[in-house]
Write a protein that holds these residues in place. Structure first.
Motif, PDB file in Angstrom:
ATOM      1  N   ARG A 336       0.822  -1.188   0.000  1.00 38.00           N
ATOM      2  CA  ARG A 336       0.000   0.000   0.000  1.00 38.00           C
ATOM      3  C   ARG A 336       0.867   1.254   0.000  1.00 38.00           C
ATOM      4  O   ARG A 336       0.639   2.192  -0.747  1.00 38.00           O
ATOM      5  CB  ARG A 336      -0.895  -0.034   1.240  1.00 38.00           C
ATOM      6  N   GLN A 337       1.878   1.193   0.840  1.00 39.28           N
ATOM      7  CA  GLN A 337       2.761   2.341   0.924  1.00 39.28           C
ATOM      8  C   GLN A 337       3.431   2.601  -0.415  1.00 39.28           C
ATOM      9  O   GLN A 337       3.463   3.713  -0.907  1.00 39.28           O
ATOM     10  CB  GLN A 337       3.848   2.072   1.958  1.00 39.28           C
ATOM     11  N   GLN A 338       3.929   1.521  -0.955  1.00 42.90           N
ATOM     12  CA  GLN A 338       4.639   1.652  -2.227  1.00 42.90           C
ATOM     13  C   GLN A 338       3.751   2.222  -3.286  1.00 42.90           C
ATOM     14  O   GLN A 338       4.077   3.176  -3.965  1.00 42.90           O
ATOM     15  CB  GLN A 338       5.099   0.273  -2.691  1.00 42.90           C
ATOM     16  N   VAL A 364      -9.732  -5.115  -5.949  1.00 45.39           N
ATOM     17  CA  VAL A 364     -10.722  -4.274  -6.602  1.00 45.39           C
ATOM     18  C   VAL A 364     -11.705  -3.804  -5.544  1.00 45.39           C
ATOM     19  O   VAL A 364     -12.238  -4.612  -4.777  1.00 45.39           O
ATOM     20  CB  VAL A 364     -11.454  -5.056  -7.704  1.00 45.39           C
ATOM     21  N   GLY A 365     -11.923  -2.507  -5.483  1.00 44.52           N
ATOM     22  CA  GLY A 365     -12.833  -1.980  -4.475  1.00 44.52           C
ATOM     23  C   GLY A 365     -14.271  -1.958  -4.940  1.00 44.52           C
ATOM     24  O   GLY A 365     -15.182  -2.373  -4.238  1.00 44.52           O
ATOM     25  N   GLY A 366     -14.506  -1.477  -6.130  1.00 47.61           N
ATOM     26  CA  GLY A 366     -15.864  -1.383  -6.644  1.00 47.61           C
ATOM     27  C   GLY A 366     -15.942  -0.237  -7.632  1.00 47.61           C
ATOM     28  O   GLY A 366     -14.936   0.425  -7.923  1.00 47.61           O
ATOM     29  N   VAL A 367     -17.138  -0.026  -8.168  1.00 48.27           N
ATOM     30  CA  VAL A 367     -17.306   1.006  -9.181  1.00 48.27           C
ATOM     31  C   VAL A 367     -17.364   2.379  -8.537  1.00 48.27           C
ATOM     32  O   VAL A 367     -18.008   2.556  -7.503  1.00 48.27           O
ATOM     33  CB  VAL A 367     -18.586   0.755  -9.995  1.00 48.27           C
ATOM     34  N   HIS A 409      -6.092   3.319  -4.377  1.00 49.71           N
ATOM     35  CA  HIS A 409      -5.279   4.447  -4.812  1.00 49.71           C
ATOM     36  C   HIS A 409      -5.395   4.679  -6.280  1.00 49.71           C
ATOM     37  O   HIS A 409      -4.852   5.630  -6.803  1.00 49.71           O
ATOM     38  CB  HIS A 409      -3.821   4.180  -4.477  1.00 49.71           C
ATOM     39  N   ALA A 410      -6.040   3.800  -6.939  1.00 46.02           N
ATOM     40  CA  ALA A 410      -6.079   3.921  -8.385  1.00 46.02           C
ATOM     41  C   ALA A 410      -7.479   3.620  -8.886  1.00 46.02           C
ATOM     42  O   ALA A 410      -8.289   3.017  -8.183  1.00 46.02           O
ATOM     43  CB  ALA A 410      -5.087   2.960  -9.015  1.00 46.02           C
ATOM     44  N   VAL A 411      -7.716   4.088 -10.095  1.00 47.10           N
ATOM     45  CA  VAL A 411      -8.979   3.775 -10.750  1.00 47.10           C
ATOM     46  C   VAL A 411      -8.635   3.128 -12.076  1.00 47.10           C
ATOM     47  O   VAL A 411      -7.872   3.686 -12.867  1.00 47.10           O
ATOM     48  CB  VAL A 411      -9.820   5.049 -10.963  1.00 47.10           C
ATOM     49  N   ALA A 434      -9.257   0.507  -7.418  1.00 44.96           N
ATOM     50  CA  ALA A 434      -8.422  -0.686  -7.321  1.00 44.96           C
ATOM     51  C   ALA A 434      -7.105  -0.394  -6.623  1.00 44.96           C
ATOM     52  O   ALA A 434      -6.662   0.744  -6.551  1.00 44.96           O
ATOM     53  CB  ALA A 434      -8.141  -1.248  -8.700  1.00 44.96           C
ATOM     54  N   VAL A 435      -6.521  -1.445  -6.102  1.00 49.56           N
ATOM     55  CA  VAL A 435      -5.163  -1.367  -5.571  1.00 49.56           C
ATOM     56  C   VAL A 435      -4.276  -2.083  -6.571  1.00 49.56           C
ATOM     57  O   VAL A 435      -4.590  -3.194  -7.008  1.00 49.56           O
ATOM     58  CB  VAL A 435      -5.072  -2.053  -4.190  1.00 49.56           C
TER      59      VAL A 435
END
Lengths: 1051, 357
Positions: A336-338, A364-367, A409-411, A434-435
């Protein structure tokens, strides 16, 4: 003088008769580039002129080479009056500017006229000599490759994925200039076509510059759109993902690298420099202020009002550690840090990709989605891009904050769209939080290890399902359980995403297309009032679309959506919502519960009866669907799963917000308060309608499957026949019955009938699957609804439907040997009465053995539809256990296995041999597909991007067969022009083809109609696999037997 | 809710053979839909009538757009708008140029002019073929005629080259063009028993032997126009019937050779002079255009009918004609052997073909 453009006009054919007296034509050609024009001689009295001109040479800057199209005009010479134009050809010479793409453009191009359509063809040869230019202040970006494909192109390897690039250019729309009052429609159309061509070139060049600044060499997932704003202008905008790509020289060269066992590689993330800032900040930090046109401070100040999530730039590193499981914890935190630090350097950690190299996607977190309503007549400086830039920045910021709220941290799978009606414009953006694995995102990565699997403690096939957010501090109420696959990490009960199904995901059964359709009436209003009305409606629409999707998903017995695309379209007096996605059953997620119906008035007996009748119908449908899509998850007792978290069953993977022009942003809680989302309350006719509409969706006829993702989960044995098509329907609503219900029904019928028509038309291809089904809705007029569908039908081999064929072949020996070892090594815990001859590994080992194979680079998996193989294998295996549990006679089973073992091989080989003559006979054929691959073939070369814009107008609509005849001919012509350009580049297919716009306007009273179409795609050269080599097919097939058998038993 | 617009465009143009047939047969969209419903397609596929309607409309629109190209088949091959596999292209062309036996018998040998076109109404009523289909077939004949007339080289080759038809169909068109050009009468009641195939067979023989092309392959229209010089020369054959000695000698030669071999010998013997006179007079009259047109009427009247009324079996007709042609070579006083062979060789084949019920 950085470049010399050379053009030769060879000949023409099938020219129209321009001189009535002689029934012939005196044709000549004008070749124009920038401000220079050359002319050929007049070729007298012929419909098939042979000009055979000299080489016309243009000496130009490479900046112009990128921006300007080559314009070829064919004219009829007239001694006494003005010369009549026959038509034009615009050639984008961009593909000639990169070294690896096409070297020459040569071929027959249709001569196109915006009033008459295609009028004959012209043979042209174009070449470019580029001189090296080391000027570092140059404005051109020659050499940056562009791909529409939303994954790493098949014959390349991603060294670094840099991230989001965007650009937007604005110009006055020629159609709205004063001069348009006095010029002919033809002149106006041509001005528009030329302008858009110029603007696309400029846009592409500017994006290319950004990529160079990021030290990338390519843009993947390039999506360019036009906004016809009307009076306020014409906007061309584009987004994409900057990458550094390496060309794979030959498949053999990179194979050994990935053969090394993945276990050895697992330490690497820890050993690596944990502080990637030094690398990544170099190119990206200075870029921020230079290239993005708005001031960051301004947009950041907005965030605070936009949501309750923490948007500060300080990474919340502590957030993830609490949620992580025993093993994954420390790593997860580090990761996560990276990632965070790598991504933090970027203004927008967005990726337009929908499929990724193995190991790239961690969780994946979600939409996440955001919409904003804007008024176009409020733009202070319509000719400048600032206002629009600010609008989009605002939306992107929202998306970013939503992703953060989901612990991401990302989409990924990011896209943007607009819907314009008069002066109101809805801007939408959506993606999947998403991570990501930081390794791809930074410079200085160890060569060769990129395709290696990340680490062992994230089990393949379920890792991406594990929640990235903190269990104790969830951004929204959700129901969590331990992963059904690895039993270590928590997973949500439902997962919505905008990306394609990851290649290593474990899926049970087949997928299907799921659509939510919705209309809402809106009062006609002006300006501010209109925008407010729309803003007020939007949350309700989102809510209903979401509910519909959820219910339909449950009805299908599935638990995840991929490729979700929600389109909200604004019209004069209504709003339309259309959501499409592909539903699947992910093995890692819990089995979805059923749907309960509850009445509001329980005292009425007959009502109760009606309710229970409905309930039965719903239950029956779910059972039927499970059978249809072969969803038979393993029955696992509760103890194995561990204690489920007793929480009210609430769910929402959609975080969204609307904002109108006033910048006010609202959060929408889609979790239905404290109510159970499974329960449908029938308290009014509306709800009844909903239930009915749930049940009216008819499944496709047998032999047909459909999905809107790249490939259908659960089908992997594609045969080579493909048929790409576009279908357009426009219906006129009778103004009498304009209620919400009637509207919904009309819209629903429209979509359903359209699908039914497609199934009927393509019945000769059965068994086949409609892939990448892309619906677009527009409201061209008050009472008109237009639906445009583009998709590709791909045939597959039914007999081998559940068997893993080519995939195993490609995965070759390495996997097979490890498999065998493991097969013998592990006791069969789940198979109590074991099959001595066909042992199956328990879940974990099985998964690992498969995951070690995912080290095969993306480029190699490319050609065949690779990813579902594992899923198939696994589901087959699970099925087997189930069958065992039901005590099916052992003997009969063995025989089935042995009998079927022989047949598929024979067939496979037969197929390989019979294919070539078929392929050879279709010389000159150009295939088109919205997918990034061609079944049964290998893409060997990318020739460049195809991005074309056409206008067609008629003043004799009736004579051209009415609106249908007009549009039918136009779309056929557009296909023809795309094919001709690809063929001239030396290609034989267009992949990732998309019709981005199809704006149709008619005025039957005046006998007129106009249509604008914008299409794009990647021109490629492909080679049939059967023509490559058949050598490797023999050995591995034998080795994959054990895994095949599981599948066979289920057939 | 009314459908304003409804289209489907495939990258590869979809061709439904059944719908193509209905379109070629000249059915309207609604008739075609009704016929398709009757074929049971709805039950087979589970589709609705609305789907069928939309599908039929789509195909009709496509065919309508293709029709312009089908008028010049090489264009269909080179055009870029419709991507159609070669086998399908061939099918489209072949079916488009196919014609109905009933129709072709009506117009065979007629002038392919506007006047004939006006009669298509009657032909349509008479044959039960839709007017649309009649028009297409008539226009096809006319188009092929226009393209190949005044062209050098073999008629069949020219047709094949410009219309990309199969060998069989190209030969049929050659016959149609040949008949139209020479305006042979085929419509008389007497000739009704003859099929198009019979005429096409004769046409091919005549093209091979009686046209300009038979002697010189470098002239325009070589296969369409009969060799005028040859027709002129045919007058010379008259001596075979005008010279009584020659006629008697001829008869005795034939009778000697056939005695005991022919079932209808006595009838033959009795009729020899009439038959021979008939055949030779036909030849002698061919200098007049009008008589050329009546060639088939004359052949049937002068030869086929007399034989048929005496119940000659086909084998006897063959034996007779063989002997009749061959015996002329033994007539010392007759000097036009080559001419006789060119004439009789063709006629021999034609008569055998024409001799049936």
């Amino acid at each position: 003088m950085p470049g010399k453009l050379k053009v030769k006009i060879v000949a023409g054919r099938h020219l129209p008769v321009m001189d009535r007296a002689s029934d012939l034509t005196d044709a000549f050609v004008e070749v124009k580039f920038g401000n220079t024009t050359f002319k050929t001689d007049v070729y007298l009295k012929s419909l098939n002129p042979q000009w055979n001109s000299e080489w016309f040479k243009f000496e130009v800057d490479d900046e112009d080479l990128q921006d300007e199209p080559l314009q070829i005009t064919v004219l009829d010479h007239d001694t006494y009056s003005a010369n009549d134009a026959i038509g034009k050809v615009y050639i984008d010479i961009d593909p000639l500017l990169y070294s690896e793409a096409a070297t020459v453009i040569s071929g027959w191009f249709p001569i196109y006229d915006t009033i008459h359509g295609i009028r004959g063809e012209i043979n042209v040869v174009v070449k470019v000599d580029l001189f090296n230019d080391l000027n570092r202040f140059r404005q051109s970006s020659c050499g940056v490759k562009f791909f529409c494909t939303t994954s790493i192109p098949k014959c390349y390897r991603a060294v670094i994925i840099h991230g989001f690039v965007e650009e937007l250019v604005v110009n006055e729309d020629p159609e709205y200039q004063w001069i348009d009052r006095i010029r002919t429609p033809r002149a106006s159309n041509e001005a528009r076509q030329r302008l858009i061509s110029l603007m696309s070139g400029e846009l592409q060049r500017k994006i290319g510059l950004k990529v160079l600044e990021m030290r990338g060499n390519a843009v993947v997932g390039y999506l360019q759109c036009f906004d016809l704003e009307g009076e306020s202008g014409l906007v061309v905008r584009a987004i994409g993902t900057a990458c550094t790509l390496d060309k794979l020289s030959s498949p053999a060269a990179f194979l050994p690298a990935c053969n090394s066992p993945s276990k050895e590689m697992k330490e690497i993330p820890f050993n690596e420099d944990p502080n990637p800032n030094t690398h990544s900040s170099g190119p990206s930090t200075p870029l921020k202020n230079q290239t993005y046109s708005f001031s960051p401070s301004k947009s950041y100040s907005r965030q605070s009002s936009s949501s309750d999530t923490d948007l500060s730039l300080t990474p919340k590193t502590g957030m993830g550690s609490g949620s992580a499981g025993k093993e994954g914890g420390p790593f997860k935190a580090l990761l996560r840090q990276q990632t965070q630090s790598a991504l933090e350097q970027r203004e927008f950690p967005f990726f337009t990709l929908t499929a990724f190299p193995p190991g790239f996607l961690v969780h994946v977190g979600g939409v996440v989605s955001a919409r904003s309503v804007k008024l176009l007549d409020r733009i202070h400086n319509p000719d400048e891009p600032e206002t629009r830039d600010a609008w989009w920045a605002e939306i992107r910021q929202e998306i970013k904050s939503h992703a953060k709220a989901l612990g991401c941290h990302a989409v990924v799978g990011y896209s943007e769209s607009t819907s314009i009606c008069e002066e109101v414009c809805i801007l939408s953006a959506s993606g999947t939080a998403a991570v990501l694995n930081p390794r791809f995102l930074q410079d200085g990565t160890v060569e060769g290890c990129l395709e290696q699997r990340l680490e062992e403690n994230l089990p393949a096939g379920c890792g991406f399902c594990h929640i990235p957010y903190d269990e104790l501090n969830m951004p929204f109420p959700a129901h969590l359980t331990y992963c059904y696959n690895c039993r270590k990490q928590k997973v949500p009960d439902v997962l919505f995403t905008t990306i394609d199904l990851p290649t290593d995901a474990t899926v049970i059964g087949k997928g299907c297309l799921i659509q939510a359709r919705l209309c809402r009436l809106k009062k006609k209003a002006q300006a501010e009032a209109n925008a407010t009305a729309i803003s007020n409606l939007l949350p309700f629409m989102e809510y209903e679309v979401h509910t519909q999707l959820m219910n339909k998903l449950k009805l299908k017995g599935m638990n995840a959506l991929f490729g979700l695309r929600i389109q909200i379209t604004v019209g004069e007096n209504m709003l339309m919502g259309l959501a499409s996605a592909t539903g699947v059953y992910l093995a890692a997620l819990p089995t979805p519960g059923g749907i309960q119906i509850a009445g509001k008035t329980p005292n009425d007996g007959s009502y109760e009866q009606h309710i229970s009748h409905m309930q039965k119908k719903i239950n029956d449908t779910i059972a039927k669907n499970k059978e249809l899509y072969e969803i038979t998850p393993p029955e696992i007792s509760e103890e194995i799963i561990g204690s489920p978290i007793p929480e009210p069953r609430q769910r929402s993977r959609l975080l969204r917000s609307q904002s109108e022009s006033s910048d006010e942003v609202t959060e929408l809680d889609l979790s239905h308060g404290k109510k159970d989302a499974f329960v449908l309350e029938i308290d009014d006719t509306d709800a009844m309608e909903d239930v009915h509409s749930l049940l009216t969706d008819v499944p496709p006829p047998s032999g047909f499957y459909s999905c809107n993702t790249e490939i259908m989960p659960g089908i992997n044995n594609w045969t080579s026949e493909i048929q790409m098509f576009t279908s357009v329907r426009v219906i006129r609503l009778s103004s009498l019955n304009l209620t919400n219900q009637a509207l919904n029904k009309n819209f629903n019928d429209l979509c359903e009938n359209l699908l039914k028509s497609l199934y009927f038309k393509l019945r000769s291809m059965i068994p086949c699957c409609l892939c990448h089904v892309n619906f677009t809705v527009s409201l061209p007029e008050d009472e008109l609804i237009q639906v445009t569908v583009t998709a590709v039908a791909i045939t597959f081999d039914k007999n081998q439907a559940l068997q893993t064929t080519k995939i195993h072949v490609e995965k070759s020996l390495q996997r097979a040997s490890t498999d065998n070892e493991e097969l013998l090594q592990f006791p069969l815990e789940l198979c109590s009465d074991s099959l001595p001859s066909h042992p199956f590994p328990p879940a974990k080992e099985h998964l690992e053995s498969a995951s070690s194979n995912s080290g095969i680079p993306a480029a190699q998996r490319a050609a065949s539809v690779d990813y579902s193989s594992f899923a198939d294998r696994c589901s087959g295996w699970i099925e087997l256990i189930k069958l065992k549990a039901q005590t099916i006679r052992r003997g009969s089973m063995k025989t089935t296995v042995t009998v079927e073992k022989a047949s598929p091989m024979g067939e496979g080989n037969f197929r390989n041999r019979s294919a070539p003559p078929c392929a050879n006979s279709t010389v000159g054929v150009v295939k088109m597909t919205p997918l990034s691959f061609i079944p049964g073939a290998k893409i060997t070369k990318y020739l460049g991007i195809i991005n074309m814009f056409f206008i067609r107008e008629t003043t004799s609509l009736r004579e051209e067969g009415g609106v249908s005849g007009f549009l039918h001919a136009f779309i056929a012509e557009v296909f023809a022009m795309v094919r001709a350009h690809v063929a001239a580049l030396g290609g034989n297919a267009v992949v990732s083809y998309i019709m981005k716009q199809c704006v149709f306007m008619e005025n039957p009273n005046k006998n007129q109609a106009q249509c604008l179409i914008n299409v794009s795609g990647d021109a490629v050269v492909f080679v049939r696999e059967s023509e490559l080599e058949v050598v490797s097919t023999q050995q591995p097939t034998a080795n994959c037997q054990p895994s095949c058998t599981g599948g066979e038993v289920t057939t | 809710m009314t459908s304003e617009l409804d289209i489907f465009v495939g990258n590869t143009t979809l061709i439904d053979e059944d719908v193509y047939r209905l379109w070629l047969d000249g059915y309207s969209v609604s008739d075609a839909v009704a016929l398709r419903v009757r074929s049971g397609i709805l039950e087979q596929t589970g589709a609705t009538a609305a789907v069928l309607q939309s599908d039929t409309m789509d195909h009709y629109r496509t065919f309508h757009m293709l029709e312009r190209l089908l008028h010049a088949p090489p264009k269909l091959l080179h055009q870029l708008i419709f991507q159609i596999p070669p086998s399908r292209q061939a099918l489209l062309i072949e079916r488009y140029y196919a014609f109905d036996e009933a129709f072709v018998r009506e117009v065979l040998g007629k002038k392919l002019s506007k006047g004939t076109k006006k009669d298509l109404d009657d032909i349509s009523t008479k044959t039960g073929i839709t007017l649309k289909s009649c028009r297409r077939q008539f226009d096809n004949f006319k188009r092929v005629f226009k393209v190949v007339e005044e062209m050098r080289g073999s008629l069949v080759d020219n047709i094949q080259q410009h219309f990309l038809l199969s060998d069989r169909l190209a030969r049929d068109y050659a016959a149609i063009v040949f008949f139209a050009n020479n305006r042979f009468e085929t419509g008389k009641k007497k000739l009704q028993y003859l099929s198009f195939g019979d005429f096409a067979f004769c046409a091919e023989l005549m093209i091979q032997n009686w046209t300009l092309g038979a002697v010189d392959s470098q002239v325009d229209d070589m296969d369409m126009d009969l060799d005028k010089e040859f027709l002129q020369d045919l007058k010379e054959l008259k001596v075979l019937v005008a010279d009584k000695d020659l006629l008697d000698l001829h008869k005795s030669l034939v009778c000697t050779a056939l005695r005991g071999k022919l079932g209808v010998f006595s009838e033959m013997e009795a009729n020899f002079k009439n038959l021979s006179r008939g055949l030779v007079n036909v030849a002698a009259k061919l200098t007049h255009n009008k008589d050329v047109r009546d060639l088939f009427v004359d052949l049937v009247e002068k030869f086929v009918e007399p034989c048929r009324s005496d119940h000659w079996p086909l084998s006897d007709v063959r034996l007779f004609l063989n002997q009749y042609s061959a015996s002329v070579h033994s007539l010392d006083g007759f000097r036009h052997q080559a001419l006789w062979d060119r004439y009789m060789g063709t006629l021999h084949g034609c008569l055998l073909r024409l001799y049936h019920d």
